[in-house]
Motif scaffolding. Structure first.
Motif, PDB file in Angstrom:
ATOM      1  N   ILE A 110     -55.066  21.034  40.232  1.00  0.00           N
ATOM      2  CA  ILE A 110     -55.332  21.367  41.644  1.00  0.00           C
ATOM      3  C   ILE A 110     -54.283  20.726  42.551  1.00  0.00           C
ATOM      4  N   VAL A 111     -54.043  19.438  42.350  1.00  0.00           N
ATOM      5  CA  VAL A 111     -53.090  18.709  43.194  1.00  0.00           C
ATOM      6  C   VAL A 111     -51.670  19.213  42.981  1.00  0.00           C
ATOM      7  N   ALA A 112     -51.332  19.596  41.761  1.00  0.00           N
ATOM      8  CA  ALA A 112     -49.999  20.159  41.511  1.00  0.00           C
ATOM      9  C   ALA A 112     -49.785  21.415  42.349  1.00  0.00           C
ATOM     10  N   PHE A 113     -50.799  22.288  42.425  1.00  0.00           N
ATOM     11  CA  PHE A 113     -50.706  23.489  43.263  1.00  0.00           C
ATOM     12  C   PHE A 113     -50.583  23.122  44.740  1.00  0.00           C
ATOM     13  N   LEU A 114     -51.428  22.178  45.193  1.00  0.00           N
ATOM     14  CA  LEU A 114     -51.422  21.794  46.612  1.00  0.00           C
ATOM     15  C   LEU A 114     -50.080  21.199  47.025  1.00  0.00           C
ATOM     16  N   ILE A 115     -49.519  20.321  46.198  1.00  0.00           N
ATOM     17  CA  ILE A 115     -48.230  19.700  46.535  1.00  0.00           C
ATOM     18  C   ILE A 115     -47.121  20.743  46.524  1.00  0.00           C
ATOM     19  N   ALA A 116     -47.158  21.647  45.542  1.00  0.00           N
ATOM     20  CA  ALA A 116     -46.133  22.698  45.465  1.00  0.00           C
ATOM     21  C   ALA A 116     -46.142  23.550  46.738  1.00  0.00           C
ATOM     22  N   LEU A 117     -47.324  23.914  47.200  1.00  0.00           N
ATOM     23  CA  LEU A 117     -47.449  24.704  48.433  1.00  0.00           C
ATOM     24  C   LEU A 117     -46.953  23.907  49.638  1.00  0.00           C
ATOM     25  N   SER A 118     -47.328  22.630  49.693  1.00  0.00           N
ATOM     26  CA  SER A 118     -46.956  21.788  50.839  1.00  0.00           C
ATOM     27  C   SER A 118     -45.454  21.522  50.892  1.00  0.00           C
ATOM     28  N   LEU A 119     -44.795  21.465  49.723  1.00  0.00           N
ATOM     29  CA  LEU A 119     -43.351  21.243  49.678  1.00  0.00           C
ATOM     30  C   LEU A 119     -42.559  22.507  50.007  1.00  0.00           C
ATOM     31  N   GLY A 120     -43.274  23.618  50.173  1.00  0.00           N
ATOM     32  CA  GLY A 120     -42.607  24.865  50.537  1.00  0.00           C
ATOM     33  C   GLY A 120     -41.952  25.578  49.374  1.00  0.00           C
ATOM     34  N   MET A 121     -42.393  25.329  48.157  1.00  0.00           N
ATOM     35  CA  MET A 121     -41.839  26.031  47.006  1.00  0.00           C
ATOM     36  C   MET A 121     -42.163  27.519  47.107  1.00  0.00           C
ATOM     37  N   PRO A 122     -41.261  28.401  46.717  1.00  0.00           N
ATOM     38  CA  PRO A 122     -41.555  29.840  46.724  1.00  0.00           C
ATOM     39  C   PRO A 122     -42.800  30.134  45.885  1.00  0.00           C
ATOM     40  N   LEU A 123     -43.675  30.983  46.401  1.00  0.00           N
ATOM     41  CA  LEU A 123     -44.942  31.253  45.719  1.00  0.00           C
ATOM     42  C   LEU A 123     -44.726  31.753  44.295  1.00  0.00           C
ATOM     43  N   LYS A 124     -43.675  32.548  44.097  1.00  0.00           N
ATOM     44  CA  LYS A 124     -43.448  33.121  42.768  1.00  0.00           C
ATOM     45  C   LYS A 124     -43.004  32.067  41.756  1.00  0.00           C
ATOM     46  N   ASN A 125     -42.564  30.884  42.242  1.00  0.00           N
ATOM     47  CA  ASN A 125     -42.062  29.842  41.332  1.00  0.00           C
ATOM     48  C   ASN A 125     -43.098  28.778  40.983  1.00  0.00           C
ATOM     49  N   ILE A 126     -44.207  28.742  41.724  1.00  0.00           N
ATOM     50  CA  ILE A 126     -45.145  27.632  41.568  1.00  0.00           C
ATOM     51  C   ILE A 126     -45.794  27.619  40.189  1.00  0.00           C
ATOM     52  N   VAL A 127     -46.345  28.769  39.776  1.00  0.00           N
ATOM     53  CA  VAL A 127     -47.022  28.830  38.473  1.00  0.00           C
ATOM     54  C   VAL A 127     -46.035  28.542  37.353  1.00  0.00           C
ATOM     55  N   ALA A 128     -44.818  29.087  37.473  1.00  0.00           N
ATOM     56  CA  ALA A 128     -43.798  28.863  36.438  1.00  0.00           C
ATOM     57  C   ALA A 128     -43.451  27.385  36.332  1.00  0.00           C
ATOM     58  N   SER A 129     -43.376  26.696  37.484  1.00  0.00           N
ATOM     59  CA  SER A 129     -43.057  25.267  37.484  1.00  0.00           C
ATOM     60  C   SER A 129     -44.159  24.464  36.804  1.00  0.00           C
ATOM     61  N   ILE A 130     -45.410  24.785  37.133  1.00  0.00           N
ATOM     62  CA  ILE A 130     -46.549  24.084  36.528  1.00  0.00           C
ATOM     63  C   ILE A 130     -46.606  24.327  35.028  1.00  0.00           C
ATOM     64  N   GLU A 131     -46.394  25.576  34.633  1.00  0.00           N
ATOM     65  CA  GLU A 131     -46.445  25.897  33.199  1.00  0.00           C
ATOM     66  C   GLU A 131     -45.298  25.242  32.431  1.00  0.00           C
ATOM     67  N   SER A 132     -44.100  25.234  33.041  1.00  0.00           N
ATOM     68  CA  SER A 132     -42.961  24.619  32.354  1.00  0.00           C
ATOM     69  C   SER A 132     -43.137  23.108  32.251  1.00  0.00           C
ATOM     70  N   GLY A 133     -43.750  22.514  33.290  1.00  0.00           N
ATOM     71  CA  GLY A 133     -44.009  21.076  33.244  1.00  0.00           C
ATOM     72  C   GLY A 133     -44.991  20.710  32.163  1.00  0.00           C
ATOM     73  N   MET A 134     -46.055  21.509  32.056  1.00  0.00           N
ATOM     74  CA  MET A 134     -47.054  21.241  31.022  1.00  0.00           C
ATOM     75  C   MET A 134     -46.472  21.501  29.634  1.00  0.00           C
ATOM     76  N   GLY A 135     -45.787  22.637  29.504  1.00  0.00           N
ATOM     77  CA  GLY A 135     -45.206  22.980  28.203  1.00  0.00           C
ATOM     78  C   GLY A 135     -44.118  22.021  27.776  1.00  0.00           C
ATOM     79  N   GLY A 136     -43.269  21.636  28.739  1.00  0.00           N
ATOM     80  CA  GLY A 136     -42.189  20.715  28.406  1.00  0.00           C
ATOM     81  C   GLY A 136     -42.694  19.354  27.979  1.00  0.00           C
ATOM     82  N   THR A 137     -43.743  18.877  28.647  1.00  0.00           N
ATOM     83  CA  THR A 137     -44.307  17.567  28.298  1.00  0.00           C
ATOM     84  C   THR A 137     -44.972  17.610  26.928  1.00  0.00           C
ATOM     85  N   LEU A 138     -45.829  18.609  26.717  1.00  0.00           N
ATOM     86  CA  LEU A 138     -46.535  18.697  25.436  1.00  0.00           C
ATOM     87  C   LEU A 138     -45.574  19.049  24.309  1.00  0.00           C
ATOM     88  N   GLY A 139     -44.536  19.825  24.648  1.00  0.00           N
ATOM     89  CA  GLY A 139     -43.572  20.183  23.611  1.00  0.00           C
ATOM     90  C   GLY A 139     -42.872  18.972  23.034  1.00  0.00           C
TER      91      GLY A 139
END
Length: 447
Positions: free
Chosen positions: A30-59
């Motif tokens: 939830i907070v990852a989405f809220l911060i991404a929106l507040s930082l002005g990240m393009p809407l189309k990039n937010i989900v990709a950023s969250i998924e890459s962060g989760m995947g990159g860490t677990l990978g």
């Protein structure tokens, strides 16, 4: 403004978890989405950023934690962890057992990645705590202190190795000075700090329940004669260390960096390969050689994975939050703040790395970003490059908190609350960072 948004996001995260009792995994997303929106990240990039962060860490850690959990469970179920614990207690005595844990963790930490060291040592340290009837955390904190110091200061760990390459520092001198700084830093942040932490976080030291990784070490108690010998138990537990050390030594002395031998040992020395080979060895030494059926061994392996499943999700969510901060440009904003500074390069490297670490969570990103910023400032100066590497590494360790995956690893491993994790782990990392800088500046007087 970006730093204010990050601070506000952290406050919201703490309210979600501590006040409203929303699960940590859900709160982090939830907070990852809220911060991404507040930082002005393009809407189309937010989900990709969250998924890459989760995947990159677990990978990078899922294989290590999964195979490490299996290895720890096999050693514990066979009585190997109990044998190691009892032998250490007999050699050092119960009054000195904390120092035994620190020394062992420091030696192992030189060769092991931080995560590998945790999954190998926590079950054994948990057994020692049970045998000596002392608080698990009173032994666990010195253990993670030693692992964190070696991870931040000593090659061949990725951080100091890569920073040394960026600064064109002699890797041998980084290792030599790193050991000189690391030894007193470990003692201060380990046994000495644990005494004070017990005063301001007594509930963390009074816990009877264990965390996710400690549960791996919860096995039935054996009579000593029923356990595997100390030699084979220690060899099985230390096999990842030996394999990584062998790979590192061969890689350092191998002239042809593109040849088959170099590539082979690079592959064998990677944490995933090391842990897989170690599990196969443990299946034999702790299982088949003791006439334990394969079905029983695999049942133990399955139970060990179940015990860390939620921890992996939480760690992945922490990685998602970290990636949002990186992609949202928080690090770039911090870089602008220090542009044109005239502070001493050693102190400046530590300070920039510290602010970046607190702002976006990743020690590695903080260190590498710092290198890019201070390299121009070193031009024309006679600053010791090896000490610059260590100062950058020290700064990148400071104040691990909710945007750092290490924070969640420690919280779940030891079964701590968020408040207890702040009072123990976050403070511990800060002590390592500050005392490390102090010893670096002291060493700078003589070299």
């Amino acid at each position: 403004m970006p730093l204010f948004i990050v601070a506000l996001g952290i406050i919201v995260l703490l309210i979600l978890i501590m006040k409203w009792n929303i699960h940590t995994f859900i709160s982090l997303i939830i907070v990852a989405f809220l911060i991404a929106l507040s930082l002005g990240m393009p809407l189309k990039n937010i989900v990709a950023s969250i998924e890459s962060g989760m995947g990159g860490t677990l990978g990078s850690i899922a294989f290590v934690f999964g195979l490490g959990a299996i290895l720890g469970k096999l050693i514990a179920n066979a009585g190997g962890a109990q044998r190691i614990a009892i032998t250490l207690i007999e050699k050092f005595g119960e009054k000195q057992i904390q120092w035994a844990v620190v020394i062992a963790s420091f030696i192992l930490g030189i060769a092991l990645f931080f995560e590998v060291g945790l999954v190998l040592l926590i079950p054994i340290v948990y057994q020692i705590a049970k045998q000596t009837k002392v608080s698990f955390l009173s032994l666990g904190l010195p253990m993670v202190a030693a692992l964190s110091v070696t991870h931040g200061f000593l090659p061949p760990h990725p951080g100091p190795t890569v920073i040394a390459q960026e600064y064109n520092a002699n890797i041998g001198m980084v290792l030599l000075y790193g050991i000189i700084v690391a030894i007193p830093t470990t003692f201060i942040s380990g046994p000495f700090f644990a005494r004070f932490a017990k005063k301001w976080a007594p509930t963390a030291f009074d816990k009877l329940e264990s965390g996710s990784l400690a549960e791996i070490g919860e096995a039935k108690q054996f009579k000593l004669e029923e356990t595997p010998g100390f030699g084979i138990s220690a060899f099985t537990a230390l096999f990842p260390v030996l394999l990584m050390m062998l790979s590192t030594i061969i890689s350092l002395f191998q002239g042809d960096k593109s040849g088959f031998i170099f590539n082979f040992f690079t592959m064998v020395g990677s944490p995933t390969t090391v842990m897989l080979l170690s599990v196969l060895l443990a299946i034999y030494t702790m299982g088949l050689a003791r006439n334990i059926p394969m079905k029983e061994l695999m049942s133990a392996a399955e139970s060990s994975i179940r015990s860390i499943a939620m921890m992996l999700l939480i760690i992945g969510a922490g990685g998602a939050l970290k990636q949002v901060l990186i992609d949202g440009g928080v690090g770039d904003y911090v870089a602008i703040l220090f542009d044109g500074s005239s502070i001493s390069p050693i102190i400046l490297a530590w300070l920039i790395a510290a602010v970046l670490r607190i702002a976006q969570g990743s020690a590695t990103v903080a260190a590498l970003t710092t290198a890019g910023l201070v390299i121009p400032l070193m031009a024309g100066s006679d600053v010791n490059l090896a000490l610059m590497v260590l100062a950058t590494g020290a700064g990148s360790l400071i104040a691990s908190h909710v945007n750092d995956t290490g924070f969640w690893i420690i919280k779940e491993s030891f079964g701590l609350t968020i408040k207890e994790t702040f009072l123990t782990w976050t403070m511990l990392e800060t002590v390592i960072s500050v005392s490390g800088l102090a010893f670096i500046l002291l060493l700078n007087i003589f070299v």
